[in-house]
Scaffold this motif. Structure first.
Motif, PDB file in Angstrom:
ATOM      1  N   ALA A  96       0.810  -1.224   0.000  1.00  0.00           N
ATOM      2  CA  ALA A  96       0.000   0.000   0.000  1.00  0.00           C
ATOM      3  C   ALA A  96       0.842   1.272   0.000  1.00  0.00           C
ATOM      4  CB  ALA A  96      -0.923   0.005   1.214  1.00  0.00           C
ATOM      5  N   GLU A  97       2.139   1.120   0.099  1.00  0.00           N
ATOM      6  CA  GLU A  97       3.045   2.262   0.230  1.00  0.00           C
ATOM      7  C   GLU A  97       2.757   3.362  -0.799  1.00  0.00           C
ATOM      8  OE1 GLU A  97       7.541   2.151   1.716  1.00  0.00           O
ATOM      9  OE2 GLU A  97       7.258   1.314  -0.289  1.00  0.00           O
ATOM     10  N   ASN A  98       2.510   3.007  -2.044  1.00  0.00           N
ATOM     11  CA  ASN A  98       2.244   3.993  -3.102  1.00  0.00           C
ATOM     12  C   ASN A  98       0.873   3.784  -3.740  1.00  0.00           C
ATOM     13  OD1 ASN A  98       4.854   5.334  -2.995  1.00  0.00           O
ATOM     14  ND2 ASN A  98       5.662   3.401  -3.800  1.00  0.00           N
ATOM     15  N   ASN A  99      -0.051   3.211  -2.988  1.00  0.00           N
ATOM     16  CA  ASN A  99      -1.374   2.897  -3.508  1.00  0.00           C
ATOM     17  C   ASN A  99      -2.423   3.511  -2.578  1.00  0.00           C
ATOM     18  OD1 ASN A  99      -3.857   1.628  -4.082  1.00  0.00           O
ATOM     19  ND2 ASN A  99      -2.836  -0.232  -4.804  1.00  0.00           N
ATOM     20  N   LYS A 100      -2.924   4.685  -2.939  1.00  0.00           N
ATOM     21  CA  LYS A 100      -3.869   5.419  -2.083  1.00  0.00           C
ATOM     22  C   LYS A 100      -5.140   4.621  -1.804  1.00  0.00           C
ATOM     23  CE  LYS A 100      -1.656   9.316  -1.535  1.00  0.00           C
ATOM     24  NZ  LYS A 100      -1.059   9.639  -0.272  1.00  0.00           N
ATOM     25  N   ALA A 101      -5.655   3.912  -2.812  1.00  0.00           N
ATOM     26  CA  ALA A 101      -6.883   3.134  -2.624  1.00  0.00           C
ATOM     27  C   ALA A 101      -6.671   2.023  -1.594  1.00  0.00           C
ATOM     28  CB  ALA A 101      -7.357   2.551  -3.944  1.00  0.00           C
ATOM     29  N   LEU A 102      -5.542   1.349  -1.681  1.00  0.00           N
ATOM     30  CA  LEU A 102      -5.237   0.287  -0.718  1.00  0.00           C
ATOM     31  C   LEU A 102      -4.981   0.868   0.668  1.00  0.00           C
ATOM     32  CD1 LEU A 102      -4.917  -2.699  -0.188  1.00  0.00           C
ATOM     33  CD2 LEU A 102      -2.574  -2.560  -1.054  1.00  0.00           C
ATOM     34  N   GLN A 103      -4.348   2.027   0.734  1.00  0.00           N
ATOM     35  CA  GLN A 103      -4.153   2.690   2.023  1.00  0.00           C
ATOM     36  C   GLN A 103      -5.497   2.968   2.681  1.00  0.00           C
ATOM     37  OE1 GLN A 103      -1.770   6.220   1.406  1.00  0.00           O
ATOM     38  NE2 GLN A 103      -0.100   5.046   0.507  1.00  0.00           N
ATOM     39  N   GLN A 104      -6.436   3.488   1.888  1.00  0.00           N
ATOM     40  CA  GLN A 104      -7.767   3.792   2.425  1.00  0.00           C
ATOM     41  C   GLN A 104      -8.460   2.513   2.898  1.00  0.00           C
ATOM     42  OE1 GLN A 104     -10.450   5.747  -0.278  1.00  0.00           O
ATOM     43  NE2 GLN A 104     -11.828   6.320   1.364  1.00  0.00           N
ATOM     44  N   GLU A 105      -8.350   1.459   2.107  1.00  0.00           N
ATOM     45  CA  GLU A 105      -8.959   0.177   2.479  1.00  0.00           C
ATOM     46  C   GLU A 105      -8.385  -0.342   3.803  1.00  0.00           C
ATOM     47  OE1 GLU A 105      -8.939  -4.380   0.802  1.00  0.00           O
ATOM     48  OE2 GLU A 105      -8.942  -2.764  -0.684  1.00  0.00           O
ATOM     49  N   LEU A 106      -7.078  -0.253   3.958  1.00  0.00           N
ATOM     50  CA  LEU A 106      -6.442  -0.699   5.199  1.00  0.00           C
ATOM     51  C   LEU A 106      -6.888   0.149   6.385  1.00  0.00           C
ATOM     52  CD1 LEU A 106      -2.831  -1.483   3.909  1.00  0.00           C
ATOM     53  CD2 LEU A 106      -4.527  -3.129   4.742  1.00  0.00           C
ATOM     54  N   LEU A 107      -6.972   1.453   6.183  1.00  0.00           N
ATOM     55  CA  LEU A 107      -7.419   2.332   7.263  1.00  0.00           C
ATOM     56  C   LEU A 107      -8.868   2.049   7.655  1.00  0.00           C
ATOM     57  CD1 LEU A 107      -5.780   5.704   6.190  1.00  0.00           C
ATOM     58  CD2 LEU A 107      -5.236   4.355   8.228  1.00  0.00           C
ATOM     59  N   LEU A 108      -9.715   1.851   6.674  1.00  0.00           N
ATOM     60  CA  LEU A 108     -11.133   1.595   6.961  1.00  0.00           C
ATOM     61  C   LEU A 108     -11.353   0.226   7.592  1.00  0.00           C
ATOM     62  CD1 LEU A 108     -12.856   3.184   3.848  1.00  0.00           C
ATOM     63  CD2 LEU A 108     -12.768   4.086   6.186  1.00  0.00           C
ATOM     64  N   SER A 109     -10.442  -0.708   7.360  1.00  0.00           N
ATOM     65  CA  SER A 109     -10.597  -2.034   7.958  1.00  0.00           C
ATOM     66  C   SER A 109     -10.537  -1.967   9.484  1.00  0.00           C
ATOM     67  CB  SER A 109      -9.545  -3.000   7.422  1.00  0.00           C
ATOM     68  OG  SER A 109      -8.262  -2.693   7.931  1.00  0.00           O
ATOM     69  N   SER A 110      -9.925  -0.919  10.014  1.00  0.00           N
ATOM     70  CA  SER A 110      -9.868  -0.774  11.472  1.00  0.00           C
ATOM     71  C   SER A 110     -11.242  -0.531  12.072  1.00  0.00           C
ATOM     72  CB  SER A 110      -8.909   0.354  11.862  1.00  0.00           C
ATOM     73  OG  SER A 110      -9.430   1.600  11.423  1.00  0.00           O
ATOM     74  N   LEU A 111     -12.204  -0.138  11.258  1.00  0.00           N
ATOM     75  CA  LEU A 111     -13.560   0.087  11.756  1.00  0.00           C
ATOM     76  C   LEU A 111     -14.286  -1.216  12.082  1.00  0.00           C
ATOM     77  CD1 LEU A 111     -14.709   2.956   9.364  1.00  0.00           C
ATOM     78  CD2 LEU A 111     -13.816   3.149  11.696  1.00  0.00           C
ATOM     79  N   SER A 112     -13.686  -2.347  11.776  1.00  0.00           N
ATOM     80  CA  SER A 112     -14.331  -3.630  12.039  1.00  0.00           C
ATOM     81  C   SER A 112     -14.512  -3.897  13.532  1.00  0.00           C
ATOM     82  CB  SER A 112     -13.541  -4.771  11.399  1.00  0.00           C
ATOM     83  OG  SER A 112     -12.269  -4.892  11.988  1.00  0.00           O
ATOM     84  N   VAL A 113     -13.890  -3.111  14.379  1.00  0.00           N
ATOM     85  CA  VAL A 113     -14.079  -3.288  15.815  1.00  0.00           C
ATOM     86  C   VAL A 113     -15.381  -2.641  16.290  1.00  0.00           C
ATOM     87  CG1 VAL A 113     -11.623  -3.482  16.320  1.00  0.00           C
ATOM     88  CG2 VAL A 113     -12.724  -1.262  16.493  1.00  0.00           C
ATOM     89  N   ARG A 114     -15.983  -1.808  15.457  1.00  0.00           N
ATOM     90  CA  ARG A 114     -17.196  -1.096  15.831  1.00  0.00           C
ATOM     91  C   ARG A 114     -18.439  -1.956  15.603  1.00  0.00           C
ATOM     92  NH1 ARG A 114     -17.639   3.943  12.545  1.00  0.00           N
ATOM     93  NH2 ARG A 114     -19.235   4.474  14.029  1.00  0.00           N
TER      94      ARG A 114
END
Length: 123
Positions: A96-114
């Motif tokens: 994801a280092e140079n992939n904005k879409a994958l960065q966003q996907e990884l960040l949003l995956s943290s919402l799975s705790v909600r």
């Protein structure tokens, strides 16, 4: 008179400190508990929502928080020279280092705790 005790967040200190999953789940737990108590207070939910709260928080702990916390501990206690070769999380971060879409996907995956407890409010 029935007395009840609510344990919220990582009050039992089940998570190791690596990765901050105890405090992260704590913020989420308190937000969910607020939704449940506010629902009871406002007459939108009865006390059974607290059973749902307990069930869903235990489920999230077992399926998300604890596995991530355990893997974080293993990660920091592993040989750093070969870690990238065998750690799927670090590999995903590298990818994801140079992939904005994958960065966003990884960040949003943290919402799975909600969990949205307001869906259990009575209409």
């Amino acid at each position: 008179m029935h007395r009840r005790i609510l344990l919220a967040a990582d009050a039992a200190h089940l998570c190791n400190p690596w990765g901050g999953m105890g405090i992260t789940s704590g913020f989420v737990d308190v937000g969910g508990l607020y939704d449940c108590l506010a629902g009871i207070w406002d007459g939108k939910a009865d006390e059974s929502i607290l059973d749902i709260y307990s069930e869903k928080r235990i489920e999230r702990y077992r399926n998300v928080i604890d596995p991530v916390s355990q893997n974080d501990f293993k990660r920091v206690s592993s040989n750093p020279d070969t870690l990238l070769d065998r750690d799927p999380i670090l590999q995903a971060f590298k990818k994801a280092e140079n992939n904005k879409a994958l960065q966003q996907e990884l960040l949003l995956s943290s919402l799975s705790v909600r969990y949205d407890f307001t869906q259990h409010y009575q209409k």
